[in-house]
Scaffold this motif. Structure first.
Motif, PDB file in Angstrom:
ATOM      1  N   PRO A 125       0.824  -1.212   0.000  1.00 24.10           N
ATOM      2  CA  PRO A 125       0.000   0.000   0.000  1.00 24.10           C
ATOM      3  C   PRO A 125       0.860   1.264   0.000  1.00 24.10           C
ATOM      4  O   PRO A 125       1.892   1.324   0.671  1.00 24.10           O
ATOM      5  CB  PRO A 125      -0.801  -0.120   1.302  1.00 24.10           C
ATOM      6  CG  PRO A 125      -0.747  -1.563   1.681  1.00 24.10           C
ATOM      7  CD  PRO A 125       0.560  -2.072   1.160  1.00 24.10           C
ATOM      8  N   ASP A 184      -3.966   3.634   1.864  1.00 24.49           N
ATOM      9  CA  ASP A 184      -3.786   3.764   0.418  1.00 24.49           C
ATOM     10  C   ASP A 184      -5.150   4.118  -0.153  1.00 24.49           C
ATOM     11  O   ASP A 184      -6.066   3.288  -0.171  1.00 24.49           O
ATOM     12  CB  ASP A 184      -3.278   2.449  -0.171  1.00 24.49           C
ATOM     13  CG  ASP A 184      -2.963   2.553  -1.655  1.00 24.49           C
ATOM     14  OD1 ASP A 184      -3.788   3.123  -2.400  1.00 24.49           O
ATOM     15  OD2 ASP A 184      -1.900   2.060  -2.080  1.00 24.49           O
ATOM     16  N   GLN A 196      -6.551   1.870  -3.082  1.00 25.99           N
ATOM     17  CA  GLN A 196      -6.889   0.520  -2.635  1.00 25.99           C
ATOM     18  C   GLN A 196      -8.147   0.521  -1.782  1.00 25.99           C
ATOM     19  O   GLN A 196      -8.991  -0.374  -1.891  1.00 25.99           O
ATOM     20  CB  GLN A 196      -5.721  -0.089  -1.855  1.00 25.99           C
ATOM     21  CG  GLN A 196      -4.570  -0.569  -2.724  1.00 25.99           C
ATOM     22  CD  GLN A 196      -3.599  -1.446  -1.949  1.00 25.99           C
ATOM     23  OE1 GLN A 196      -3.874  -1.848  -0.821  1.00 25.99           O
ATOM     24  NE2 GLN A 196      -2.468  -1.753  -2.553  1.00 25.99           N
ATOM     25  N   ALA A 255     -11.644  -1.465  -2.241  1.00 28.09           N
ATOM     26  CA  ALA A 255     -12.184  -2.365  -1.212  1.00 28.09           C
ATOM     27  C   ALA A 255     -13.647  -2.048  -0.923  1.00 28.09           C
ATOM     28  O   ALA A 255     -14.495  -2.950  -0.875  1.00 28.09           O
ATOM     29  CB  ALA A 255     -11.355  -2.259   0.067  1.00 28.09           C
ATOM     30  N   THR A 258     -10.994  -7.537  -1.160  1.00 25.63           N
ATOM     31  CA  THR A 258     -11.294  -6.529  -0.142  1.00 25.63           C
ATOM     32  C   THR A 258     -10.666  -6.907   1.194  1.00 25.63           C
ATOM     33  O   THR A 258     -10.044  -6.079   1.865  1.00 25.63           O
ATOM     34  CB  THR A 258     -12.819  -6.376   0.023  1.00 25.63           C
ATOM     35  OG1 THR A 258     -13.358  -5.808  -1.170  1.00 25.63           O
ATOM     36  CG2 THR A 258     -13.162  -5.483   1.206  1.00 25.63           C
ATOM     37  N   ILE A 311      -6.945  -6.284   1.179  1.00 26.83           N
ATOM     38  CA  ILE A 311      -6.618  -4.862   1.297  1.00 26.83           C
ATOM     39  C   ILE A 311      -6.756  -4.393   2.738  1.00 26.83           C
ATOM     40  O   ILE A 311      -5.871  -3.698   3.275  1.00 26.83           O
ATOM     41  CB  ILE A 311      -7.524  -4.028   0.359  1.00 26.83           C
ATOM     42  CG1 ILE A 311      -7.183  -4.310  -1.109  1.00 26.83           C
ATOM     43  CG2 ILE A 311      -7.390  -2.533   0.664  1.00 26.83           C
ATOM     44  CD1 ILE A 311      -8.141  -3.686  -2.103  1.00 26.83           C
ATOM     45  N   GLN A 362      -3.918  -5.629   4.856  1.00 24.16           N
ATOM     46  CA  GLN A 362      -2.681  -4.878   4.631  1.00 24.16           C
ATOM     47  C   GLN A 362      -2.685  -3.548   5.374  1.00 24.16           C
ATOM     48  O   GLN A 362      -1.627  -2.980   5.638  1.00 24.16           O
ATOM     49  CB  GLN A 362      -2.484  -4.632   3.137  1.00 24.16           C
ATOM     50  CG  GLN A 362      -2.065  -5.874   2.367  1.00 24.16           C
ATOM     51  CD  GLN A 362      -1.786  -5.567   0.900  1.00 24.16           C
ATOM     52  OE1 GLN A 362      -2.487  -4.764   0.270  1.00 24.16           O
ATOM     53  NE2 GLN A 362      -0.771  -6.194   0.353  1.00 24.16           N
ATOM     54  N   HIS A 363      -3.883  -3.045   5.714  1.00 23.43           N
ATOM     55  CA  HIS A 363      -4.004  -1.802   6.483  1.00 23.43           C
ATOM     56  C   HIS A 363      -4.129  -2.083   7.979  1.00 23.43           C
ATOM     57  O   HIS A 363      -4.533  -1.190   8.745  1.00 23.43           O
ATOM     58  CB  HIS A 363      -5.212  -0.999   6.002  1.00 23.43           C
ATOM     59  CG  HIS A 363      -5.005  -0.329   4.673  1.00 23.43           C
ATOM     60  ND1 HIS A 363      -5.051  -1.016   3.470  1.00 23.43           N
ATOM     61  CD2 HIS A 363      -4.748   0.970   4.354  1.00 23.43           C
ATOM     62  CE1 HIS A 363      -4.827  -0.171   2.481  1.00 23.43           C
ATOM     63  NE2 HIS A 363      -4.637   1.030   2.978  1.00 23.43           N
TER      64      HIS A 363
END
Length: 360
Positions: A194, A236, A239, A243, A325, A328, A331-332
């Motif tokens: 990201p 991001d 992204q 999502a 989704t 993503i 990753q956050h």
């Protein structure tokens, strides 16, 4: 011997919700932890019958009366208490009769279970997600290796064919190999890390809302329920738009396949939550983004596998949108959940609002 003021001070500072009932099951006392849990004032509720504060099951009152009459303590696990305002919580509670000179009173200790049950559910979900990732990566590796060989062989064969029209068959092999490789790449998700920057979550939602309104041609009711005080989130932007858009488009497609978009409604809601646990980490503050629709709901047999790749409730669905989704959001350092029943489906996304988090 501990004097009475000190006893009250100890009760006032207990983190366990504690209530004291008289022999008629009317409230004599509740400590601040109980007030917070039940969302009532102990002073205003003094003398109220227990069912005016909360209800549990038809047998609960009988059990309490039996405890008074027989001086018999008991414990109940994972009971659902419903407050007067209609809010429900899952708790364990222990009832202990206390014999005084005048009457038998009941001491009730209440331990909330919702947070623990939710953490357990999240851990199971994250474990399943990691297992699925490993399975998909292994499967992708086993598929892509022979695909490269098939594609290369088809290219070499095309050069050796004596007639031009025969190359149509090798082109089919090459195109289908490429299509399958692209499908596997989509299952794996993006390998790109990201590109994080401080972003207003409502900018993301407004972008999704404008795309949704354009695609639905104004036939869908889109409700915005924002908390404007939410600070910017490290994310991001592109992204996160993808999502949220995946979820909203799924809802649109389900609503349009029913009685028409005119009755369909999607709500985008933002709130903040304090002391929220994601996985093993407790965050002081998180943003809660809820995407709510009034569609027919997700079949119960799909709800446990909803975020798995290639799982879809639609005949024409690829089953990749929600898997992407979830990847993503993971990753956050966030979490995505779903609750659904006919007429009400909620996808909840939780994103940390601060970097200084503590273990749960």
């Amino acid at each position: 011997m501990i004097d009475e003021p000190l006893q009250r001070l100890l009760l006032e500072n207990l983190t366990t919700a504690t209530l004291l009932l008289d022999a008629e099951l009317r409230l004599e006392y509740m400590n601040p932890a109980a007030e917070m849990l039940l969302a009532v004032s102990g002073q205003r509720s003094h003398g109220h019958f227990i069912s005016e504060l909360f209800t549990e099951s038809p047998e609960a009152l009988s059990s309490l009366r039996h405890a008074v009459g027989e001086a018999h303590p008991f414990t109940k696990r994972e009971a659902t208490l419903t407050s007067a305002s209609g809010h429900s919580i899952t708790v364990d509670y222990a009832v202990t009769p206390i014999l005084t000179r005048r009457q038998t009173m009941l001491l009730i200790e209440v331990l909330p279970r919702d947070r623990l049950l939710r953490i357990t559910k999240e851990e199971a979900q994250l474990s399943k997600q990691e297992t699925t990732k490993m399975l998909v990566r292994g499967l992708a590796h086993e598929i892509k290796n022979p695909l490269g060989g098939i594609r290369g062989a088809a290219q070499l064969l095309a050069r050796e064919l004596p007639e031009e029209h025969l190359k149509d068959y090798t082109e089919v092999i090459i195109e289908e190999a490429d299509r399958l490789r692209n499908l596997v790449d989509r299952m794996l998700g993006s390998n790109k890390l990201p590109s994080l920057s401080m972003t207003n979550i409502h900018e993301v939602l407004e972008r999704v809302a404008s795309l949704t309104e354009a695609e639905s041609l104004g036939n869908l009711t889109l409700v915005r329920d924002y908390d404007p005080s939410i600070p910017e989130v490290l994310m991001d932007r592109e992204q996160m738009i993808q999502a949220v858009l995946n979820i909203v488009r799924n809802a649109m497609q389900v609503l349009s396949s029913g009685s028409g978009l005119n009755l369909g409604r999607i709500t985008l809601r933002t709130r903040t939550l304090r002391q929220f646990t994601i996985g093993h980490t407790r965050h002081r503050l998180v943003v809660h983004l809820a995407i709510i629709d009034n569609g027919p709901g997700i079949p119960s047999d799909l709800q446990n596998t909803l975020f798995y790749p290639m799982v879809s409730g639609r005949p024409d669905g690829t089953g990749l949108g929600l898997a992407i989704t979830q990847n993503i959001i993971s990753q956050h350092q966030g979490l995505i959940e779903c609750e659904s029943h006919p007429g009400h489906t909620v996808f909840s996304i939780y994103l940390p609002l601060e970097t200084g988090a503590t273990p749960a």
